[in-house]
Scaffold this motif. Structure first.
Motif, short mmCIF file in Angstrom:
data_model
loop_
_atom_site.label_atom_id
_atom_site.label_comp_id
_atom_site.label_asym_id
_atom_site.label_seq_id
_atom_site.Cartn_x
_atom_site.Cartn_y
_atom_site.Cartn_z
N GLN A 4 101.06 -89.02 89.32
CA GLN A 4 99.91 -89.52 88.61
C GLN A 4 98.79 -88.86 89.37
O GLN A 4 97.56 -89.00 88.88
N ALA A 5 98.96 -88.14 90.50
CA ALA A 5 97.75 -87.42 90.96
C ALA A 5 96.91 -86.36 90.21
O ALA A 5 95.69 -86.41 90.14
N GLN A 6 97.86 -85.73 89.42
CA GLN A 6 97.20 -84.67 88.70
C GLN A 6 96.36 -85.29 87.19
O GLN A 6 95.29 -84.80 87.09
N PRO A 7 97.23 -86.27 86.67
CA PRO A 7 96.00 -86.98 85.67
C PRO A 7 94.70 -87.38 86.26
O PRO A 7 93.85 -87.48 85.47
N VAL A 8 94.76 -88.11 87.56
CA VAL A 8 93.59 -88.62 87.95
C VAL A 8 92.82 -87.62 88.36
O VAL A 8 91.78 -87.72 88.03
N ALA A 9 93.19 -86.53 88.83
CA ALA A 9 92.25 -85.36 89.28
C ALA A 9 91.68 -84.75 87.97
O ALA A 9 90.32 -84.56 87.94
N GLU A 10 92.29 -84.55 86.81
CA GLU A 10 91.57 -84.30 85.50
C GLU A 10 90.65 -85.01 85.29
O GLU A 10 89.80 -84.68 84.59
N SER A 11 90.97 -86.52 85.41
CA SER A 11 90.02 -87.37 84.76
C SER A 11 88.72 -87.30 85.66
O SER A 11 87.57 -87.48 85.25
N LEU A 12 88.78 -87.27 86.94
CA LEU A 12 87.80 -87.15 87.97
C LEU A 12 87.08 -85.94 87.39
O LEU A 12 85.80 -85.86 87.41
N GLY A 13 87.60 -84.73 87.35
CA GLY A 13 86.96 -83.46 86.63
C GLY A 13 86.15 -83.77 85.71
O GLY A 13 84.91 -83.52 85.34
N GLU A 14 86.61 -84.78 84.54
CA GLU A 14 86.03 -85.10 83.23
C GLU A 14 84.69 -86.00 83.55
O GLU A 14 83.77 -85.62 82.96
N VAL A 15 84.78 -87.00 84.45
CA VAL A 15 83.98 -87.78 84.66
C VAL A 15 82.60 -87.05 85.40
O VAL A 15 81.54 -87.41 85.18
N LEU A 16 82.90 -86.18 86.05
CA LEU A 16 81.94 -85.21 86.83
C LEU A 16 81.35 -84.36 85.93
O LEU A 16 80.44 -83.36 86.24
N GLY A 17 81.45 -84.23 84.37
CA GLY A 17 80.95 -83.45 83.85
C GLY A 17 81.71 -81.88 83.56
O GLY A 17 80.82 -81.28 82.88
N GLY A 18 82.86 -82.09 84.07
CA GLY A 18 83.70 -80.82 83.87
C GLY A 18 83.74 -79.97 85.07
O GLY A 18 82.81 -79.02 85.55
N VAL A 19 84.74 -80.12 85.73
CA VAL A 19 85.28 -79.41 86.99
C VAL A 19 86.52 -78.57 86.63
O VAL A 19 87.31 -79.29 86.24
N THR A 20 86.27 -77.60 86.62
CA THR A 20 87.47 -76.48 85.97
C THR A 20 88.38 -76.19 87.26
O THR A 20 89.61 -75.63 86.95
N ASP A 21 87.94 -76.00 88.30
CA ASP A 21 88.81 -75.73 89.40
C ASP A 21 89.65 -76.89 89.88
O ASP A 21 89.31 -77.62 90.90
N ILE A 22 90.82 -77.26 89.36
CA ILE A 22 91.62 -78.48 89.70
C ILE A 22 93.15 -77.74 90.00
O ILE A 22 93.78 -77.16 89.17
N SER A 23 93.47 -77.87 91.44
CA SER A 23 94.64 -77.06 92.10
C SER A 23 95.27 -77.98 92.80
O SER A 23 95.18 -78.96 93.34
N PRO A 24 96.63 -77.64 92.98
CA PRO A 24 97.67 -78.20 93.91
C PRO A 24 96.91 -78.49 95.26
O PRO A 24 96.41 -77.40 95.79
N MET A 25 97.35 -79.26 96.04
CA MET A 25 96.68 -79.41 97.45
C MET A 25 97.29 -78.43 98.33
O MET A 25 98.44 -78.21 98.32
N PRO A 26 96.33 -77.87 99.18
CA PRO A 26 96.88 -76.93 100.24
C PRO A 26 97.62 -77.72 101.13
O PRO A 26 97.62 -78.85 101.54
N ASP A 27 98.34 -76.89 102.09
CA ASP A 27 99.42 -77.52 103.14
C ASP A 27 98.40 -78.14 104.06
O ASP A 27 99.09 -79.12 104.55
N THR A 28 97.31 -77.50 104.42
CA THR A 28 96.60 -78.13 105.37
C THR A 28 95.11 -78.56 104.59
O THR A 28 94.52 -77.75 103.99
N PRO A 29 95.13 -79.89 104.33
CA PRO A 29 93.89 -80.29 103.49
C PRO A 29 92.47 -79.85 104.07
O PRO A 29 92.25 -79.88 105.54
N PRO A 30 91.57 -79.18 103.54
CA PRO A 30 90.45 -78.60 103.94
C PRO A 30 89.36 -79.69 104.33
O PRO A 30 87.90 -79.70 104.06
#
Length: 236
Positions: free
Chosen positions: A157-183
């Motif tokens: 469910q993490a990717q659908p939520v991430a895509e929805s978050l990008g939609e709510v913010l007016g369009g975030v196109t850079d949506i990627s899997p989590m790095p091994d070490t969270p930044p």
């Protein structure tokens, strides 16, 4: 005929001729017959003349050529250019906003102080995302001009939520899997499966400014999330 003297010695008499008495009668009859013939001829001609006029002088109903006594003879003209055809507006499909199944962490990766905490509150009270907190981004990331969203691949469910978050913010196109070490500043996600790296493009702005339709609930459906528990904000 000859003159004769009778025995009495009177004046002699003249015996009329047969033809003398008949001539005046025949002439009068001829005149009468001629007048009768003239009058009769005049009457006949007048009757013929009147009869011809009557034969032609009859009303013609041009309004009903069908002869059925109704209005069938009335023609109706339709102007093709005046025909109005209803035009249906094309249906617009708006993707539903998914807020259930994955929580969000907001990291300040911009130059606006307190912007991560502001975004946390906006996402919780508006669309209804479950936001676990607001932190600072890792120093190795520095300042981002454009926001980035990461999601944990282990959570479906993490990717659908991430895509929805990008939609709510007016369009975030850079949506990627989590790095091994969270930044984040300490590399901790606080149990979240979605990480919003809030850049300068979204910092300090309300959801109404970023996406009016989604923020007001007008055009985008929002899936109600479970009630989030108390969160701890560690943003500096």
């Amino acid at each position: 005929m000859s003159d004769m003297t009778d025995a009495s010695g009177q004046m002699p008499r003249r015996n009329p001729r047969v033809s003398d008495g008949g001539a005046p009668v025949s002439g009068a009859v001829a005149i009468v017959l001629a007048l009768v013939a003239v009058v009769a001829g005049f009457l006949i001609l007048n009757a013929i003349s009147n009869g011809g006029e009557d034969a032609l002088d009859f009303p013609v109903d041009s309004s009903n050529s069908s002869g059925d006594g109704g209005d069938a003879g009335t023609a109706t003209t339709v102007d093709p250019s005046a025909t109005t055809v209803a035009t249906l507006a094309p249906a617009t499909t708006v993707p539903a906003i998914v807020t259930d199944g994955a929580s969000v962490l907001v990291a300040n990766a911009n130059n606006v102080g307190g912007s991560a905490g502001q975004m946390q509150r906006a996402l919780e009270t508006g669309p209804g995302f479950t936001v676990v907190g607001a932190v600072n981004a890792s120093t190795s990331v520095g300042t981002l001009e454009t926001s980035v969203i990461y999601y944990e691949e282990t959570n479906a469910q993490a990717q659908p939520v991430a895509e929805s978050l990008g939609e709510v913010l007016g369009g975030v196109t850079d949506i990627s899997p989590m790095p091994d070490t969270p930044p984040t500043s300490d590399g901790d996600l606080m149990g979240a499966d979605v990480l919003l790296m809030l850049g300068n493009d979204k910092a300090g702005k309300t959801l109404e400014e970023l996406n009016p339709d989604t923020a007001t609930g007008g055009a985008t459906q929002v899936t109600s999330p479970p009630v989030a528990g108390d969160t701890e904000t560690t943003e500096g």
